[in-house]
Design an enzyme around this catalytic site. Structure first.
Site, PDB file in Angstrom:
ATOM      1  N   GLY A 130      15.689 -35.480 -15.920  1.00 40.55           N
ATOM      2  CA  GLY A 130      14.201 -35.688 -15.453  1.00 40.55           C
ATOM      3  C   GLY A 130      13.490 -36.786 -16.202  1.00 40.55           C
ATOM      4  N   LEU A 164      21.195 -30.325 -17.993  1.00 43.87           N
ATOM      5  CA  LEU A 164      20.232 -31.168 -16.930  1.00 43.87           C
ATOM      6  C   LEU A 164      19.276 -32.082 -18.032  1.00 43.87           C
ATOM      7  CD1 LEU A 164      19.410 -28.662 -14.316  1.00 43.87           C
ATOM      8  CD2 LEU A 164      21.306 -29.997 -14.580  1.00 43.87           C
ATOM      9  N   ARG A 198       5.241 -35.231 -17.716  1.00 39.72           N
ATOM     10  CA  ARG A 198       4.144 -34.576 -18.502  1.00 39.72           C
ATOM     11  C   ARG A 198       4.262 -35.018 -20.136  1.00 39.72           C
ATOM     12  NH1 ARG A 198       5.797 -29.004 -15.677  1.00 39.72           N
ATOM     13  NH2 ARG A 198       7.835 -30.462 -15.477  1.00 39.72           N
TER      14      ARG A 198
HETATM   15  C1  UD1 Z   1      12.559 -25.111 -14.474  1.00 41.03           C
HETATM   16  C2  UD1 Z   1      12.670 -24.025 -13.655  1.00 41.03           C
HETATM   17  C3  UD1 Z   1      11.776 -23.183 -13.551  1.00 41.03           C
HETATM   18  C4  UD1 Z   1      11.812 -22.610 -15.177  1.00 41.03           C
HETATM   19  C5  UD1 Z   1      11.822 -23.676 -16.066  1.00 41.03           C
HETATM   20  C6  UD1 Z   1      12.063 -23.133 -17.479  1.00 41.03           C
HETATM   21  C7  UD1 Z   1      13.673 -25.190 -11.531  1.00 41.03           C
HETATM   22  C8  UD1 Z   1      13.223 -25.723 -10.082  1.00 41.03           C
HETATM   23  N1  UD1 Z   1      12.735 -24.416 -12.272  1.00 41.03           N
HETATM   24  O1  UD1 Z   1      11.124 -25.803 -14.304  1.00 41.03           O
HETATM   25  O2  UD1 Z   1      12.056 -22.060 -12.806  1.00 41.03           O
HETATM   26  O3  UD1 Z   1      11.014 -21.551 -15.344  1.00 41.03           O
HETATM   27  O4  UD1 Z   1      12.627 -24.732 -16.112  1.00 41.03           O
HETATM   28  O5  UD1 Z   1      12.037 -24.186 -18.655  1.00 41.03           O
HETATM   29  O6  UD1 Z   1      14.739 -25.437 -11.712  1.00 41.03           O
HETATM   30  N2  UD1 Z   1      16.238 -32.660 -14.324  1.00 41.03           N
HETATM   31  C9  UD1 Z   1      16.996 -33.096 -13.867  1.00 41.03           C
HETATM   32  N3  UD1 Z   1      17.176 -33.728 -12.579  1.00 41.03           N
HETATM   33  C10 UD1 Z   1      15.931 -33.608 -11.730  1.00 41.03           C
HETATM   34  C11 UD1 Z   1      14.866 -32.739 -12.144  1.00 41.03           C
HETATM   35  C12 UD1 Z   1      15.226 -32.050 -13.564  1.00 41.03           C
HETATM   36  O7  UD1 Z   1      18.144 -33.438 -14.667  1.00 41.03           O
HETATM   37  O8  UD1 Z   1      16.073 -33.852 -10.684  1.00 41.03           O
HETATM   38  C13 UD1 Z   1      16.160 -31.744 -15.699  1.00 41.03           C
HETATM   39  C14 UD1 Z   1      15.234 -32.174 -16.468  1.00 41.03           C
HETATM   40  O9  UD1 Z   1      15.241 -33.215 -17.213  1.00 41.03           O
HETATM   41  C15 UD1 Z   1      14.883 -31.021 -17.428  1.00 41.03           C
HETATM   42  C16 UD1 Z   1      15.339 -29.960 -16.565  1.00 41.03           C
HETATM   43  O10 UD1 Z   1      16.074 -30.384 -15.628  1.00 41.03           O
HETATM   44  O11 UD1 Z   1      15.603 -31.097 -18.498  1.00 41.03           O
HETATM   45  C17 UD1 Z   1      14.402 -28.900 -15.857  1.00 41.03           C
HETATM   46  O12 UD1 Z   1      13.282 -29.660 -15.073  1.00 41.03           O
HETATM   47  P1  UD1 Z   1      11.794 -29.774 -15.446  1.00 41.03           P
HETATM   48  O13 UD1 Z   1      11.365 -30.600 -14.522  1.00 41.03           O
HETATM   49  O14 UD1 Z   1      11.604 -29.595 -16.901  1.00 41.03           O
HETATM   50  O15 UD1 Z   1      11.656 -28.006 -14.649  1.00 41.03           O
HETATM   51  P2  UD1 Z   1      10.510 -27.245 -14.887  1.00 41.03           P
HETATM   52  O16 UD1 Z   1       9.408 -27.511 -14.195  1.00 41.03           O
HETATM   53  O17 UD1 Z   1      10.483 -26.683 -16.421  1.00 41.03           O
HETATM   54 CA    CA Z   2      11.172 -27.963 -18.188  1.00 41.71          CA
END
Ligand code: UD1
Ligand code: CA
Length: 454
Positions: free
Chosen positions: A12, A9, A16
């Site tokens: 995002g 993934l 932050r």
């Molecule tokens: C996420 C987890 C959390 C975990 C943490 C570990 C979820 C809801 N939460 O939180 O439980 O403890 O990772 O590091 O999954 N992304 C997408 N599309 C989106 C949203 C995010 O591709 O619509 C990708 C982001 O680029 C990133 C990853 O998913 O690489 C995680 O997203 P992020 O927003 O960083 O999640 P956390 O708040 O860290």
């Molecule tokens: Ca993260």
């Protein structure tokens, strides 16, 4: 066939980070963090790797090797939605029994962890096997909920957690291996959260509701560290650099002071090389065995042979042969090629030039856009006047094998100095010098033939 597909993934925004650069392209130990996750998936021998792109998608795609599939998540509606965008590529691929999912912002993940996770899911028949990390300060991570007998009930995101849940110190690392058939069937059932996002972590409660097994494996923060802001970027940087140094030391490199020695992840260093304090080695640099690098040296994208000494110097995009000595206080700039046994001494600068084998260039000199032969003595203060400020052109200088350039020789390019020719101290050479000829003065004029070597 029982293979695994990986979904990483990376869509995002990384709000932050407060950056114009997509988060997953921020560098850790010299490489975009996403590349480490891709490499870890590759090391785990997965059959396919799909990266979910969104913010800065084109820029992120450009950082990926061929062979990596990509899919675009048009709107960043959460991690569950991100995985759902990969469904069109992977659902119906009967060769892939499981789907490994990892966040692209976790650069310390390893192929070994992925393999253990995949094996654990298959062994247990779980719907989901996931990685958890015990943390003294769990702030920012999703917390793992368990019942009294320790069975996983679900994951609660920090934003949705109550005080008791926030106190839980076991966190979700964001790495899962999921039964592919179950995933593609149940993923659309993930509900919209109060924040408006679709949380992948809500799949865990769905698996429990389906009376499917959920397994966890534990990994330390040194492997699972996630990067959401620049403080965490610095933590990941420190951890990864530490891992690189440990690997180098185990491979036979001496590092006197690991805390002041920085080595990028793609660098290779031969055994019995010693790194002194204050040394930074970057990019695609390759260093041979038996070298002494530092103190206080920086080497970028360069190839260094064996038994080379680089003392308090900067080396950029240069090639250095065996047994060369550099420094103190030298600067090799792009295109410098120093052949074996040469000596590049105090306060020397070389740019886009060859210095032939066993040549000596001891003090205060600048050689640019030049080809200096073998066994040449470059006297103190010698410089190539390579830049014609009227035409704006850089001109070339050649010096033949065995020539001797007296102290303070100015080589006004374009100019050629023949083999075994000699220039007197302070000569300004603006016309070609024939082999064996001794020239002196301003401008330099022939004086006599040079005596044969004794
Ligand atoms: C996420 C987890 C959390 C975990 C943490 C570990 C979820 C809801 N939460 O939180 O439980 O403890 O990772 O590091 O999954 N992304 C997408 N599309 C989106 C949203 C995010 O591709 O619509 C990708 C982001 O680029 C990133 C990853 O998913 O690489 C995680 O997203 P992020 O927003 O960083 O999640 P956390 O708040 O860290
Ligand atoms: Ca993260």
């Amino acid at each position: 066939m029982s293979q695994t597909a990986a979904v990483i993934l990376a869509a995002g925004l990384g709000k932050r980070m407060r950056s114009d650069l997509p988060k997953v392209l921020h560098r850790v130990a010299g490489r975009p963090m996403l590349q480490y996750v891709v490499d870890a998936a590759r090391a785990a021998c997965v059959a396919r790797i799909v990266v979910v792109l969104g913010h800065g998608g084109e820029q992120v795609r450009a950082a990926l090797d061929a062979g990596i599939e990509t899919v675009v998540q048009p709107e960043q509606r959460g991690t569950a939605d991100a995985v759902l965008t990969a469904r069109s590529l992977l659902d119906g691929d009967s060769t892939c029994q499981d789907v490994l999912i990892a966040n692209g912002d976790c650069p310390l993940l390893t192929g070994a962890l992925f393999q253990t996770l995949i094996a654990e899911r298959r062994r247990s028949g779980a719907a989901i096997a996931m990685v958890v990390t015990p943390l003294p300060d769990p702030t920012g991570y999703g917390r793992v909920l368990r019942d009294d007998s320790g069975h996983v009930l679900g994951v609660v995101e920090e934003a949705a957690a109550n005080d008791a849940e926030r106190a839980i110190r076991e966190v979700n690392a964001g790495v899962y291996c999921i039964d592919a058939a179950w995933l593609w069937e149940r993923l659309p059932a993930v509900p919209r959260s109060a924040s408006g996002e679709y949380y992948l972590t809500d799949l865990v409660a769905l698996a429990v509701a389906d009376e499917r097994i959920v397994r966890t494996i534990e990994a330390p923060l040194e492997i699972t560290s996630g990067v959401n802001d620049r403080r965490q970027l610095a933590v990941a940087e420190r951890q990864l650099r530490d891992r690189i140094r440990q690997e180098l030391m185990l491979a036979g490199v001496t590092i006197l002071d690991p805390s002041t020695t920085y080595v990028d992840s793609m660098v290779t260093i031969g055994r019995d090389t010693t790194l002194y304090p204050g040394t930074i080695i970057e990019g695609s640099t390759v260093i041979g065995s038996g070298c002494v690098i530092g103190p206080y040296s920086r080497i970028v994208d360069s190839q260094i042979g064996a038994n080379v000494i680089v003392n308090a110097s900067v080396v950029e995009q240069a090639k250095v042969g065996d047994r060369v000595k550099i420094g103190p206080f030298s600067h090799l700039r792009p295109g410098a090629r120093i052949e074996a046994d040469a000596y590049i001494g105090n306060y020397a600068e070389v740019k886009n030039a060859r210095i032939g084998a066993a040549s000596q260039m001891h003090h205060f000199s600048y050689i640019g856009d030049a080809d200096i032969g073998c066994g040449v003595n470059v006297g103190a203060g010698t410089i190539t006047c390579n830049f014609d400020s009227e035409s704006g052109v850089k001109n070339r200088t050649t010096v033949g094998d065995g020539a001797s350039l007296g102290s303070d020789t100015m080589l006004v390019a374009p100019v050629n100095v023949g083999e075994r020719a000699m220039t007197g101290a302070g000569s300004v050479v603006n016309r070609d010098v024939k082999p064996e000829m001794v020239v002196v003065g301003v401008p330099a004029r022939p004086l006599r033939r040079r005596a044969p070597p004794s």
